[in-house]
Design a protein around this motif. Structure first.
Motif, mmCIF file in Angstrom:
data_model
loop_
_atom_site.group_PDB
_atom_site.id
_atom_site.type_symbol
_atom_site.label_atom_id
_atom_site.label_comp_id
_atom_site.label_asym_id
_atom_site.label_seq_id
_atom_site.Cartn_x
_atom_site.Cartn_y
_atom_site.Cartn_z
ATOM 1 N N TYR A 35 0.855 -1.189 0.000
ATOM 2 C CA TYR A 35 0.000 0.000 0.000
ATOM 3 C C TYR A 35 0.888 1.235 0.000
ATOM 4 C CZ TYR A 35 -3.826 3.156 1.217
ATOM 5 O OH TYR A 35 -4.756 4.172 1.213
ATOM 6 N N ALA A 36 1.361 1.596 -1.182
ATOM 7 C CA ALA A 36 2.377 2.649 -1.318
ATOM 8 C C ALA A 36 1.751 4.036 -1.364
ATOM 9 C CB ALA A 36 3.219 2.393 -2.560
ATOM 10 N N ASP A 37 1.260 4.491 -0.222
ATOM 11 C CA ASP A 37 0.626 5.814 -0.175
ATOM 12 C C ASP A 37 1.608 6.913 0.177
ATOM 13 O OD1 ASP A 37 0.983 5.020 2.450
ATOM 14 O OD2 ASP A 37 -0.833 6.052 3.165
ATOM 15 N N ASN A 38 2.883 6.567 0.397
ATOM 16 C CA ASN A 38 3.909 7.587 0.576
ATOM 17 C C ASN A 38 5.219 7.069 -0.006
ATOM 18 O OD1 ASN A 38 5.354 6.040 2.560
ATOM 19 N ND2 ASN A 38 4.037 6.850 4.179
ATOM 20 N N LEU A 39 6.214 7.926 -0.056
ATOM 21 C CA LEU A 39 7.466 7.567 -0.717
ATOM 22 C C LEU A 39 8.227 6.480 0.032
ATOM 23 C CD1 LEU A 39 9.492 7.997 -3.004
ATOM 24 C CD2 LEU A 39 10.469 9.905 -1.683
ATOM 25 N N LEU A 40 8.167 6.484 1.353
ATOM 26 C CA LEU A 40 8.883 5.462 2.109
ATOM 27 C C LEU A 40 8.381 4.073 1.725
ATOM 28 C CD1 LEU A 40 9.857 5.531 5.860
ATOM 29 C CD2 LEU A 40 8.980 3.465 4.797
ATOM 30 N N VAL A 41 7.067 3.902 1.711
ATOM 31 C CA VAL A 41 6.497 2.594 1.383
ATOM 32 C C VAL A 41 6.762 2.245 -0.073
ATOM 33 C CG1 VAL A 41 4.405 1.195 1.332
ATOM 34 C CG2 VAL A 41 4.745 2.850 3.178
ATOM 35 N N ARG A 42 6.660 3.227 -0.959
ATOM 36 C CA ARG A 42 6.935 2.976 -2.371
ATOM 37 C C ARG A 42 8.388 2.526 -2.568
ATOM 38 N NH1 ARG A 42 6.031 0.830 -7.183
ATOM 39 N NH2 ARG A 42 7.345 1.802 -8.785
ATOM 40 N N ALA A 43 9.325 3.207 -1.910
ATOM 41 C CA ALA A 43 10.736 2.834 -2.018
ATOM 42 C C ALA A 43 10.964 1.424 -1.474
ATOM 43 C CB ALA A 43 11.603 3.841 -1.274
ATOM 44 N N ALA A 44 10.285 1.092 -0.379
ATOM 45 C CA ALA A 44 10.411 -0.257 0.186
ATOM 46 C C ALA A 44 9.846 -1.295 -0.774
ATOM 47 C CB ALA A 44 9.690 -0.327 1.529
ATOM 48 N N ASP A 45 8.711 -0.986 -1.396
ATOM 49 C CA ASP A 45 8.094 -1.903 -2.342
ATOM 50 C C ASP A 45 8.991 -2.115 -3.560
ATOM 51 O OD1 ASP A 45 5.648 -3.479 -2.783
ATOM 52 O OD2 ASP A 45 5.374 -2.202 -4.543
ATOM 53 N N VAL A 46 9.611 -1.037 -4.031
ATOM 54 C CA VAL A 46 10.554 -1.131 -5.151
ATOM 55 C C VAL A 46 11.747 -1.996 -4.759
ATOM 56 C CG1 VAL A 46 12.261 0.192 -6.467
ATOM 57 C CG2 VAL A 46 9.905 0.999 -6.321
ATOM 58 N N THR A 47 12.245 -1.798 -3.548
ATOM 59 C CA THR A 47 13.378 -2.585 -3.065
ATOM 60 C C THR A 47 13.048 -4.072 -3.110
ATOM 61 O OG1 THR A 47 14.102 -0.770 -1.638
ATOM 62 C CG2 THR A 47 14.927 -2.960 -1.106
ATOM 63 N N LEU A 48 11.841 -4.429 -2.684
ATOM 64 C CA LEU A 48 11.431 -5.829 -2.689
ATOM 65 C C LEU A 48 11.266 -6.362 -4.108
ATOM 66 C CD1 LEU A 48 8.789 -5.911 0.198
ATOM 67 C CD2 LEU A 48 11.084 -6.901 0.215
ATOM 68 N N LYS A 49 10.603 -5.590 -4.957
ATOM 69 C CA LYS A 49 10.339 -6.109 -6.305
ATOM 70 C C LYS A 49 11.613 -6.255 -7.127
ATOM 71 C CE LYS A 49 9.159 -1.944 -9.039
ATOM 72 N NZ LYS A 49 9.994 -2.226 -10.226
ATOM 73 N N GLU A 50 12.642 -5.488 -6.780
ATOM 74 C CA GLU A 50 13.920 -5.590 -7.480
ATOM 75 C C GLU A 50 14.849 -6.618 -6.835
ATOM 76 O OE1 GLU A 50 14.578 -4.191 -10.334
ATOM 77 O OE2 GLU A 50 12.660 -3.128 -10.381
ATOM 78 N N GLY A 51 14.377 -7.274 -5.772
ATOM 79 C CA GLY A 51 15.169 -8.313 -5.127
ATOM 80 C C GLY A 51 16.330 -7.801 -4.309
ATOM 81 N N ARG A 52 16.210 -6.569 -3.829
ATOM 82 C CA ARG A 52 17.276 -5.986 -3.005
ATOM 83 C C ARG A 52 16.940 -6.142 -1.517
ATOM 84 N NH1 ARG A 52 16.559 -0.815 -6.865
ATOM 85 N NH2 ARG A 52 17.607 -1.661 -8.716
ATOM 86 N N PRO A 53 17.942 -6.116 -0.650
ATOM 87 C CA PRO A 53 17.677 -6.298 0.780
ATOM 88 C C PRO A 53 16.844 -5.148 1.359
ATOM 89 C CG PRO A 53 20.017 -6.592 0.299
ATOM 90 C CD PRO A 53 19.383 -6.018 -0.934
ATOM 91 N N LEU A 54 15.816 -5.513 2.106
ATOM 92 C CA LEU A 54 14.992 -4.547 2.835
ATOM 93 C C LEU A 54 14.947 -4.986 4.290
ATOM 94 C CD1 LEU A 54 12.949 -2.185 3.098
ATOM 95 C CD2 LEU A 54 11.150 -3.860 2.559
ATOM 96 N N ILE A 55 15.524 -4.176 5.170
ATOM 97 C CA ILE A 55 15.526 -4.485 6.600
ATOM 98 C C ILE A 55 14.493 -3.628 7.310
ATOM 99 C CG2 ILE A 55 16.867 -4.379 8.742
ATOM 100 C CD1 ILE A 55 19.307 -5.178 7.222
ATOM 101 N N LEU A 56 13.597 -4.281 8.034
ATOM 102 C CA LEU A 56 12.557 -3.585 8.781
ATOM 103 C C LEU A 56 12.824 -3.740 10.274
ATOM 104 C CD1 LEU A 56 9.387 -4.757 6.770
ATOM 105 C CD2 LEU A 56 10.843 -2.743 6.369
#
Length: 201
Positions: free
Chosen positions: A110-131
């Motif tokens: 639910y990419a309603d802001n840039l932080l979430v959109r950037a995180a979603d992009v990180t996941l779809k590109e197969g890059r590490p996302l640490i939460l």
């Protein structure tokens, strides 16, 4: 600190750092302090509006001074920013701390802001996302969201202190936590103590 730009320093790896509104914003700030001393890393920072409030409640930091620690700073609602695109290559992203609201948005794309959109992009590109999910106690809904995010590829890294290091104060505890998180994404540093076998007495 500079305004967003398309330029990239030669031989630098880009790392996105998101600070959301959970308690523990000092962890994200300390990560930026450490990263600012590493010449090979270019930091791309986004602080949510909720995080700004938490920063004012939990720390003495001014937002402008936190911005100064980063190479590039973005506005929360700037969905057209470079980090919103998978064509903008990064080494990954850290969200520290990560609120349950942000976790929920990331887990559900639910990419309603840039932080979430950037995180979603990180996941779809197969890059590490640490939460760095910062909440306790956890009910089943929280656990389901963490599992959902993990299934999408996120690394769930609650900032739990390692007591075997025998931290003498909060600063040592923060440094060890942040150092371990940075090491997990592939940034070697001297801020954390590695496990050593106990010597036989």
């Amino acid at each position: 600190m500079s305004v967003e730009s398309g330029s990239q320093h030669a031989a630098k790896q880009r790392l996105i750092v998101g600070i959301s509104g959970a308690s523990g914003v000092v962890l994200g700030i300390r990560a930026l302090e450490i990263l600012s001393q590493i010449d090979t890393i270019e930091t791309h920072l986004l602080i949510t509006s909720a995080a700004r409030l938490t920063i004012s409640q939990e720390t003495d930091w001014a937002i402008k001074d936190i911005h100064a620690l980063a190479d590039i700073v973005y506005k929360e609602n700037d969905i057209s920013a470079s980090i919103a695109s998978g064509s903008f290559t990064t080494m990954g992203m850290i969200v520290l701390p990560c609120s349950i609201k942000t976790l929920s948005a990331i887990a559900n794309s639910y990419a309603d802001n840039l932080l979430v959109r950037a995180a979603d992009v990180t996941l779809k590109e197969g890059r590490p996302l640490i939460l760095g999910v910062r909440e306790t106690p956890l009910h089943r809904g929280h656990l389901r969201l963490m599992n959902q995010a993990a299934e999408a590829g996120a690394i769930i890294y609650p900032p739990m202190p390692a007591f075997y290091t025998k931290p003498r104060n909060i600063d040592e505890m923060v440094d060890n936590l942040v150092g371990r998180i940075l090491a997990r994404i592939g940034i070697e540093n001297e801020q954390y103590l590695r496990w050593k076998e106990f010597e036989n007495s």
